[in-house]
Write a protein that holds these residues in place. Structure first.
Motif, PDB file in Angstrom:
ATOM      1  N   THR A  27     -11.616   8.938  -7.919  1.00 46.78           N
ATOM      2  CA  THR A  27     -11.796   9.512  -6.600  1.00 46.78           C
ATOM      3  C   THR A  27     -10.699   9.054  -5.638  1.00 46.78           C
ATOM      4  O   THR A  27     -10.286   7.896  -5.646  1.00 46.78           O
ATOM      5  N   LEU A  28     -10.256   9.999  -4.826  1.00 41.60           N
ATOM      6  CA  LEU A  28      -9.231   9.689  -3.834  1.00 41.60           C
ATOM      7  C   LEU A  28      -9.831   9.191  -2.532  1.00 41.60           C
ATOM      8  O   LEU A  28      -9.109   8.878  -1.594  1.00 41.60           O
ATOM      9  N   GLU A  29     -11.142   9.116  -2.459  1.00 40.94           N
ATOM     10  CA  GLU A  29     -11.785   8.613  -1.243  1.00 40.94           C
ATOM     11  C   GLU A  29     -11.581   7.112  -1.116  1.00 40.94           C
ATOM     12  O   GLU A  29     -11.755   6.551  -0.027  1.00 40.94           O
ATOM     13  N   TYR A  30     -11.180   6.458  -2.221  1.00 36.07           N
ATOM     14  CA  TYR A  30     -11.052   5.001  -2.191  1.00 36.07           C
ATOM     15  C   TYR A  30      -9.700   4.511  -2.686  1.00 36.07           C
ATOM     16  O   TYR A  30      -9.562   3.348  -3.087  1.00 36.07           O
ATOM     17  N   SER A  31      -8.688   5.380  -2.683  1.00 31.37           N
ATOM     18  CA  SER A  31      -7.370   4.950  -3.133  1.00 31.37           C
ATOM     19  C   SER A  31      -6.280   5.739  -2.441  1.00 31.37           C
ATOM     20  O   SER A  31      -6.379   6.955  -2.274  1.00 31.37           O
ATOM     21  N   ALA A  32      -5.217   5.031  -2.053  1.00 30.29           N
ATOM     22  CA  ALA A  32      -4.004   5.702  -1.621  1.00 30.29           C
ATOM     23  C   ALA A  32      -3.269   6.232  -2.853  1.00 30.29           C
ATOM     24  O   ALA A  32      -3.477   5.758  -3.968  1.00 30.29           O
ATOM     25  N   ILE A  33      -2.419   7.237  -2.648  1.00 33.28           N
ATOM     26  CA  ILE A  33      -1.573   7.765  -3.716  1.00 33.28           C
ATOM     27  C   ILE A  33      -0.164   7.945  -3.158  1.00 33.28           C
ATOM     28  O   ILE A  33       0.004   8.451  -2.039  1.00 33.28           O
ATOM     29  N   GLY A  34       0.819   7.545  -3.940  1.00 33.07           N
ATOM     30  CA  GLY A  34       2.203   7.686  -3.521  1.00 33.07           C
ATOM     31  C   GLY A  34       2.985   8.590  -4.458  1.00 33.07           C
ATOM     32  O   GLY A  34       2.642   8.738  -5.627  1.00 33.07           O
ATOM     33  N   TRP A  35       4.029   9.207  -3.902  1.00 34.48           N
ATOM     34  CA  TRP A  35       4.989   9.964  -4.710  1.00 34.48           C
ATOM     35  C   TRP A  35       6.306   9.182  -4.754  1.00 34.48           C
ATOM     36  O   TRP A  35       6.756   8.655  -3.722  1.00 34.48           O
ATOM     37  N   PHE A  36       6.896   9.167  -5.932  1.00 37.94           N
ATOM     38  CA  PHE A  36       8.163   8.501  -6.160  1.00 37.94           C
ATOM     39  C   PHE A  36       9.106   9.457  -6.868  1.00 37.94           C
ATOM     40  O   PHE A  36       8.668  10.447  -7.450  1.00 37.94           O
ATOM     41  N   GLY A  53      -7.669   7.433   3.880  1.00 42.32           N
ATOM     42  CA  GLY A  53      -8.080   8.023   5.143  1.00 42.32           C
ATOM     43  C   GLY A  53      -7.129   9.077   5.669  1.00 42.32           C
ATOM     44  O   GLY A  53      -7.209   9.471   6.831  1.00 42.32           O
ATOM     45  N   ASN A  54      -6.196   9.545   4.839  1.00 39.71           N
ATOM     46  CA  ASN A  54      -5.252  10.628   5.157  1.00 39.71           C
ATOM     47  C   ASN A  54      -4.098  10.229   6.065  1.00 39.71           C
ATOM     48  O   ASN A  54      -3.400  11.114   6.589  1.00 39.71           O
ATOM     49  N   ALA A  55      -3.872   8.933   6.239  1.00 39.67           N
ATOM     50  CA  ALA A  55      -2.674   8.509   6.967  1.00 39.67           C
ATOM     51  C   ALA A  55      -1.466   8.631   6.040  1.00 39.67           C
ATOM     52  O   ALA A  55      -1.540   8.272   4.871  1.00 39.67           O
ATOM     53  N   VAL A  56      -0.368   9.154   6.587  1.00 37.20           N
ATOM     54  CA  VAL A  56       0.830   9.399   5.774  1.00 37.20           C
ATOM     55  C   VAL A  56       1.914   8.389   6.117  1.00 37.20           C
ATOM     56  O   VAL A  56       2.180   8.108   7.291  1.00 37.20           O
ATOM     57  N   THR A  57       2.536   7.858   5.077  1.00 35.85           N
ATOM     58  CA  THR A  57       3.676   6.972   5.218  1.00 35.85           C
ATOM     59  C   THR A  57       4.863   7.599   4.498  1.00 35.85           C
ATOM     60  O   THR A  57       4.720   8.020   3.347  1.00 35.85           O
ATOM     61  N   THR A  58       5.990   7.682   5.161  1.00 37.93           N
ATOM     62  CA  THR A  58       7.206   8.207   4.540  1.00 37.93           C
ATOM     63  C   THR A  58       8.144   7.044   4.261  1.00 37.93           C
ATOM     64  O   THR A  58       8.431   6.232   5.140  1.00 37.93           O
ATOM     65  N   TYR A  59       8.614   6.977   3.030  1.00 39.54           N
ATOM     66  CA  TYR A  59       9.447   5.852   2.621  1.00 39.54           C
ATOM     67  C   TYR A  59      10.948   6.145   2.704  1.00 39.54           C
ATOM     68  O   TYR A  59      11.744   5.215   2.762  1.00 39.54           O
ATOM     69  N   VAL A  60      11.342   7.396   2.669  1.00 38.19           N
ATOM     70  CA  VAL A  60      12.768   7.724   2.676  1.00 38.19           C
ATOM     71  C   VAL A  60      13.038   8.767   3.741  1.00 38.19           C
ATOM     72  O   VAL A  60      12.421   9.830   3.772  1.00 38.19           O
ATOM     73  N   GLY A  61      13.975   8.471   4.619  1.00 36.66           N
ATOM     74  CA  GLY A  61      14.219   9.314   5.780  1.00 36.66           C
ATOM     75  C   GLY A  61      14.737  10.696   5.457  1.00 36.66           C
ATOM     76  O   GLY A  61      14.489  11.650   6.209  1.00 36.66           O
ATOM     77  N   SER A  62      15.411  10.844   4.324  1.00 37.55           N
ATOM     78  CA  SER A  62      16.037  12.128   4.005  1.00 37.55           C
ATOM     79  C   SER A  62      15.031  13.241   3.713  1.00 37.55           C
ATOM     80  O   SER A  62      15.409  14.409   3.646  1.00 37.55           O
TER      81      SER A  62
END
Length: 126
Positions: A27-36, A53-62
């Motif tokens: 379930t995604l209700e209890y885990s963050a997921i990242g793309w690499f 909780g649907n907060a987004v973090t961007t790791y690469v500015g491009s």
């Protein structure tokens, strides 16, 4: 068994769009997921992440303004919408879950992520 399965990659012309999917066995209700992504001859880099909780973090500015991460908890699937593709976006794209299935997005360092999919190839070329 923890599984992440990516799909949606392919050969696209510059300026084109793709939607990558990451289907998970948990379930995604209890885990963050990242793309690499990992381009030929380069280190793997974090692209972005969506928290439980649907907060987004961007790791690469491009990728700002071109890549959008979203998820469907009911389908246990995370999406990466990629617009205005450039040749330098060519890479194997993988999704991952953080250590201990943290609900928050950790840093983009691969050492913070424990569970990985097999990846899907994105090639941008005319």
């Amino acid at each position: 068994q923890v599984q992440l399965v990516e799909s949606g990659g392919g050969l696209v012309q510059p300026g084109g769009s793709l939607r990558l999917s990451c289907a998970t066995s948990f379930t995604l209700e209890y885990s963050a997921i990242g793309w690499f992504r990992q381009a030929p001859g380069k280190e793997r880099e974090g692209v972005n992440c969506i928290s439980a909780g649907n907060a987004v973090t961007t790791y690469v500015g491009s990728v700002e303004g071109r890549f959008t991460i979203s998820k469907d908890n009911a389908k246990n699937t995370v999406y990466l919408h990629i617009n205005t593709l450039k040749p330098e976006d060519t890479a194997v794209y993988s999704c991952a879950a953080p250590k201990d299935f943290s609900i928050y997005c950790p840093s983009g360092s691969a050492s913070n992520w424990a569970y990985w999919g097999q990846g899907t190839q994105v090639t941008v070329s005319s």
